[in-house]
Design a protein around this motif. Structure first.
Motif, PDB file in Angstrom:
ATOM      1  N   ALA A  90      -7.712  -0.097  -1.565  1.00 31.19           N
ATOM      2  CA  ALA A  90      -6.573  -1.025  -1.500  1.00 31.19           C
ATOM      3  C   ALA A  90      -5.356  -0.387  -0.831  1.00 31.19           C
ATOM      4  CB  ALA A  90      -6.214  -1.501  -2.906  1.00 31.19           C
ATOM      5  N   GLY A  91      -5.081   0.870  -1.160  1.00 30.02           N
ATOM      6  CA  GLY A  91      -3.888   1.530  -0.620  1.00 30.02           C
ATOM      7  C   GLY A  91      -4.088   2.130   0.750  1.00 30.02           C
ATOM      8  N   GLY A  92      -5.184   2.871   0.912  1.00 27.44           N
ATOM      9  CA  GLY A  92      -5.419   3.579   2.164  1.00 27.44           C
ATOM     10  C   GLY A  92      -6.212   2.796   3.186  1.00 27.44           C
ATOM     11  N   GLY A  93      -6.939   1.795   2.713  1.00 23.81           N
ATOM     12  CA  GLY A  93      -7.690   0.960   3.644  1.00 23.81           C
ATOM     13  C   GLY A  93      -9.145   1.334   3.826  1.00 23.81           C
ATOM     14  N   LYS A  94      -9.548   2.491   3.324  1.00 24.41           N
ATOM     15  CA  LYS A  94     -10.948   2.894   3.448  1.00 24.41           C
ATOM     16  C   LYS A  94     -11.326   3.846   2.327  1.00 24.41           C
ATOM     17  CE  LYS A  94      -9.336   5.816   7.193  1.00 24.41           C
ATOM     18  NZ  LYS A  94      -9.432   6.184   8.574  1.00 24.41           N
ATOM     19  N   ALA A  95     -12.620   3.850   2.009  1.00 28.14           N
ATOM     20  CA  ALA A  95     -13.133   4.709   0.942  1.00 28.14           C
ATOM     21  C   ALA A  95     -13.595   6.033   1.546  1.00 28.14           C
ATOM     22  CB  ALA A  95     -14.284   4.021   0.214  1.00 28.14           C
ATOM     23  N   LYS A  96     -12.662   6.759   2.128  1.00 27.89           N
ATOM     24  CA  LYS A  96     -12.957   8.037   2.772  1.00 27.89           C
ATOM     25  C   LYS A  96     -12.202   9.127   2.029  1.00 27.89           C
ATOM     26  CE  LYS A  96     -12.246  10.477   7.096  1.00 27.89           C
ATOM     27  NZ  LYS A  96     -11.471  10.497   8.322  1.00 27.89           N
ATOM     28  N   VAL A  97     -12.860  10.241   1.777  1.00 27.32           N
ATOM     29  CA  VAL A  97     -12.228  11.370   1.105  1.00 27.32           C
ATOM     30  C   VAL A  97     -12.383  12.612   1.966  1.00 27.32           C
ATOM     31  CG1 VAL A  97     -12.539  10.467  -1.222  1.00 27.32           C
ATOM     32  CG2 VAL A  97     -14.335  11.874  -0.237  1.00 27.32           C
ATOM     33  N   PRO A  98     -11.507  13.580   1.796  1.00 20.93           N
ATOM     34  CA  PRO A  98     -10.354  13.596   0.917  1.00 20.93           C
ATOM     35  C   PRO A  98      -9.230  12.721   1.474  1.00 20.93           C
ATOM     36  CG  PRO A  98     -10.377  15.601   2.214  1.00 20.93           C
ATOM     37  CD  PRO A  98     -11.640  14.845   2.544  1.00 20.93           C
ATOM     38  N   CYS A  99      -8.417  12.258   0.558  1.00 19.88           N
ATOM     39  CA  CYS A  99      -7.241  11.460   0.922  1.00 19.88           C
ATOM     40  C   CYS A  99      -6.104  11.846  -0.017  1.00 19.88           C
ATOM     41  CB  CYS A  99      -7.545   9.970   0.821  1.00 19.88           C
ATOM     42  SG  CYS A  99      -6.137   8.937   1.288  1.00 19.88           S
ATOM     43  N   LEU A 100      -4.984  12.196   0.553  1.00 20.61           N
ATOM     44  CA  LEU A 100      -3.814  12.558  -0.233  1.00 20.61           C
ATOM     45  C   LEU A 100      -2.840  11.390  -0.231  1.00 20.61           C
ATOM     46  CD1 LEU A 100      -2.409  14.910  -1.789  1.00 20.61           C
ATOM     47  CD2 LEU A 100      -1.215  15.416   0.356  1.00 20.61           C
ATOM     48  N   LYS A 101      -2.529  10.883  -1.416  1.00 16.95           N
ATOM     49  CA  LYS A 101      -1.529   9.823  -1.562  1.00 16.95           C
ATOM     50  C   LYS A 101      -0.184  10.500  -1.777  1.00 16.95           C
ATOM     51  CE  LYS A 101      -0.122   5.927  -4.414  1.00 16.95           C
ATOM     52  NZ  LYS A 101      -0.350   5.217  -5.679  1.00 16.95           N
ATOM     53  N   ILE A 102       0.758  10.192  -0.890  1.00 17.33           N
ATOM     54  CA  ILE A 102       2.093  10.772  -0.945  1.00 17.33           C
ATOM     55  C   ILE A 102       3.063   9.641  -1.258  1.00 17.33           C
ATOM     56  CG2 ILE A 102       3.827  12.093   0.322  1.00 17.33           C
ATOM     57  CD1 ILE A 102       1.438  12.821   2.287  1.00 17.33           C
ATOM     58  N   SER A 103       3.674   9.686  -2.431  1.00 18.23           N
ATOM     59  CA  SER A 103       4.609   8.637  -2.843  1.00 18.23           C
ATOM     60  C   SER A 103       6.039   9.153  -2.730  1.00 18.23           C
ATOM     61  CB  SER A 103       4.334   8.223  -4.289  1.00 18.23           C
ATOM     62  OG  SER A 103       3.003   7.760  -4.417  1.00 18.23           O
ATOM     63  N   ASP A 104       6.932   8.267  -2.329  1.00 18.54           N
ATOM     64  CA  ASP A 104       8.340   8.663  -2.254  1.00 18.54           C
ATOM     65  C   ASP A 104       9.116   8.060  -3.418  1.00 18.54           C
ATOM     66  OD1 ASP A 104       8.918   5.999  -1.583  1.00 18.54           O
ATOM     67  OD2 ASP A 104       9.229   6.419   0.538  1.00 18.54           O
ATOM     68  N   ALA A 105      10.398   8.361  -3.485  1.00 17.19           N
ATOM     69  CA  ALA A 105      11.242   7.915  -4.596  1.00 17.19           C
ATOM     70  C   ALA A 105      11.380   6.398  -4.649  1.00 17.19           C
ATOM     71  CB  ALA A 105      12.627   8.560  -4.492  1.00 17.19           C
TER      72      ALA A 105
END
Length: 129
Positions: A90-105
């Motif tokens: 849902a967030g990245g668009g694909k089920a590929k790893v590794p994936c780092l989710k970087i969230s901001d303030a």
């Protein structure tokens, strides 16, 4: 088709523990920071999450770099946890790893794929001189 899937599942079952053991044996020593400095790094790591498979060699490469940099980044199993896999797609668009989710303030997220890109990002943000 099911014969091919059975073959690869057997390979994963047999090689998985060997790969995890090999990763454990090759653990790098982490960088040692002053307690206050490490606490600051830990706070910054709260905005990061690594979506990964336990036995993926590229994920192992990222986890080794996280150990080397002494980063306490949450690791989310996108292989066995359906909720994490769904969040990754849902967030990245694909089920590929590794994936780092970087969230901001502001609650905005960036999804960074590819082990080399993730390691370059972590090095540039956290590597000490």
């Amino acid at each position: 088709m099911s014969l091919v899937r059975s073959f690869f599942k057997t390979v994963r079952v047999v090689l998985g523990p060997v790969m995890i053991g090999w990763e454990w044996l090759r653990r790098p020593r982490g960088v040692v920071r002053a307690p206050a400095q490490q606490q600051l790094v830990d706070m910054q790591c709260k905005s990061l999450a690594l979506y990964q498979y336990r036995t993926c060699p590229f994920c192992m490469k990222v986890r080794q770099n996280m150990r080397r940099l002494s980063l306490n980044i949450e690791q989310r199993d996108a292989q066995h946890d359906a909720a994490h896999r769904a969040a990754l797609v849902a967030g990245g668009g694909k089920a590929k790893v590794p994936c780092l989710k970087i969230s901001d303030a502001n609650g905005q997220s960036q999804w960074l794929y590819d082990s080399a890109a993730i390691n370059a990002y972590l090095d540039s943000r956290f590597k000490t001189a």
